[in-house]
Structure formats: C-alpha cells, structure tokens
Design an enzyme around this catalytic site. Sequence first.
Site, PDB file in Angstrom:
ATOM      1  CB  CYS A  95      -0.918   0.001   1.218  1.00 20.77           C
ATOM      2  SG  CYS A  95      -1.946   1.474   1.319  1.00 20.77           S
ATOM      3  N   GLY A  96       0.902   1.969  -1.106  1.00 20.21           N
ATOM      4  CA  GLY A  96       1.814   3.105  -1.234  1.00 20.21           C
ATOM      5  C   GLY A  96       1.518   4.223  -0.256  1.00 20.21           C
ATOM      6  CG  ASN A  97      -1.928   6.745  -0.393  1.00 27.37           C
ATOM      7  OD1 ASN A  97      -1.154   7.592  -0.814  1.00 27.37           O
ATOM      8  ND2 ASN A  97      -3.084   6.495  -0.981  1.00 27.37           N
ATOM      9  CG  ASN A 214      -5.896  -2.588  -5.893  1.00 23.40           C
ATOM     10  OD1 ASN A 214      -6.617  -2.552  -4.915  1.00 23.40           O
ATOM     11  ND2 ASN A 214      -4.698  -3.147  -5.856  1.00 23.40           N
ATOM     12  CB  CYS A 249      -5.233   3.522  -4.406  1.00 22.75           C
ATOM     13  SG  CYS A 249      -4.300   1.973  -4.612  1.00 22.75           S
ATOM     14  CB  THR A 251       0.176   0.573  -5.395  1.00 19.42           C
ATOM     15  OG1 THR A 251      -1.100   0.191  -4.871  1.00 19.42           O
ATOM     16  CG2 THR A 251       1.269   0.280  -4.375  1.00 19.42           C
TER      17      THR A 251
END
Length: 330
Positions: A95-97, A214, A249, A251
């Site tokens: 999860c990038g965030n 996603n 999101c 990513t």
Amino acid sequence: MTAPATGAPGELSFVKGHGTRNDFVLVADLDGSLDLTPELVRRLADRRSGVGGDGVIRLVPSASLPEGAPALAEDPSAVWFMDYRNADGSVAEMCGNGVRVCTAFAELLDLVDLTGGGTLALGTRAGVKRVVREPNGWYAVDMGPWTFPGGDDAVGRGADAQVAVQGWRTARPALSVDLGNPHTVVALADTQELEELDLSVAPQVQPVPAHGTNVELVVPLGEEDGPDGRVGRVRMRVFERGVGETESCGTGTCAAALAVRAWAGPGAPDTWLVDVPGGTLRVRALPGGRVELAGPAELVYAGRFPAGGEAPDARALVPADVSAGAPAAP
C-alpha cells in the site's frame, strides 16, 4: 502528537492516520506478540462500530514474522516491517499511501529519524521500500520495480484486459500494471464521465485475476512545463480489492501514471501529478524500471481499542497535536 500510551490489559493502543484521505488504523507491535486476526482487523476498520479505516497497519520487527525474512535478506537495515491488511481482514502485498503513513508512525515512535536526509528501509510483502522526507514535508517512496504483466504486446495494443463498470453497456479495454500488487487501468474520455461513475459495485475484470485486482479509472489531463521539466497530469478514481472505492490509492496512482505514460508513447514525461478525491500525489518513473511515489502523510489522533468483543470507549480517544493542514502540492 505524542506516541500512544500502552493500554490496559485487553486494550490495543492505536493511531489513526491517512495519506490523501486513504486512511488507516496503525498499531505498534514492537515485540511481535500481537495476534492480528482477520476478525480484529475488521473490527478496527469498521466505520460504524470500530475506529474506521481503509486498512490496518501493524508495525512489527521484520525478524518476528516469516514474511520479514526476504526483506532482511534484501536489506539487513530493513528491521521494521509494514504488515498491511485490507479492511475486510485480507492480507495485502503493498500500500503506497500506507508506506508513507507507516513511516510517519515510525517517526512518532522514535524508531527512525529522517531529518537531515535520513532514509527508512521498510520491509513489505512486496520487498523493501525506501522512504525519505522532502523539505515540503512530503514523504517520497522508492516503490521498487514495476511491470506490465502483458509485456510488450499488451503495451503495443494498449490493453490486455476488459473492465465492466456498473451502468456501462459494454466492457472497455484496460492495461494491467504490477507494483507488487495487481492493478488494472481504464482510460475514460472526460472528467464528467469519471465523476458520474457508479463504483458502489466492484468492477468486473476479464480475464479474472487470480488474486483480484485494484481497478483505476483515469482521465489524462495533458502535460505542462514545470520547474523540473515536462510534467503530466491525470485524474483518477479507484476501486480497491477488499475495500471498495477509496479516496486515494498510492500504488494505484503509480499504476495510473505508468499506464497513461505508456499510452502517450515515446517522449512522454517521467513525472506525473495524479489528482485523486483525497488530494494530489506525485509519481516519477525512475531509471532501471523503478517508480517513486511522493505525497503527504498525517497522523490525526491516538486512542485505545478493546481487543475483545466489547465496544470501544470514546473517552479513550486522545486528540492529536497536528498542524492545520497537509503540505501543499509542489
């Protein structure tokens, strides 16, 4: 904001945070003893009877769980691991965030100091992510390698999948992007169509991804000259597997920018600003097939949550000492 105090027996201390309104419940498991069950994750993430969040992040020593071994083999300095769970309790690769918010959490706990150019090597199920803090307060994450699973043929065709959204008469072509977790990106004609999308129902993807995906719905907004050269811009909405539509999101923004960059062809910018409902993030294609994600991270309050089945005590919520707002986009 001070670090969360240790709760009474049966209580779980937590911090609530978000990155461009992609929100998380963060828990520190510094000795690797917490049994973070799917049921507990669902209770924490529930927006009506729990704390509420798109996911739950457990910060844990890499040496304390089997998934941490590959991270330590990749980089022995990756002593901390981001154990990320979707709101439905399922395990997610990345999860990038969440990486940025987890980094802010590690700073709060005095586990890392990023002042003066320091770097955090954070273990994840998608490899080690390296994070620095920029002068404007944003966190920049080297997200590592990415790929188009369909290869050059898919890029040449512009698509390797079909996506159907509630209300559409026919499915539309889409491009798959892998950032350690799966993404499927669909281009739309204009922002009005994007705003009117019905994402209350999960989009249907063909071929059906083995582990879900996603889905990013994007509108390219063109390119402009910035202080560091040519910059592209994209607007996006996203449906996250195991969660539903979210306001951001990390990513997914990378996947959106990389797909639009591929569709734009040779000469397309390496740097893209991606506008999501929760704010703006910056994506930069790096040499060697890697990608960087940059944006804000905010910790908003701390509290204690009962690890058993009883309801949380609202008196346990502690207001955070936070600034008036997130840093502005560069």
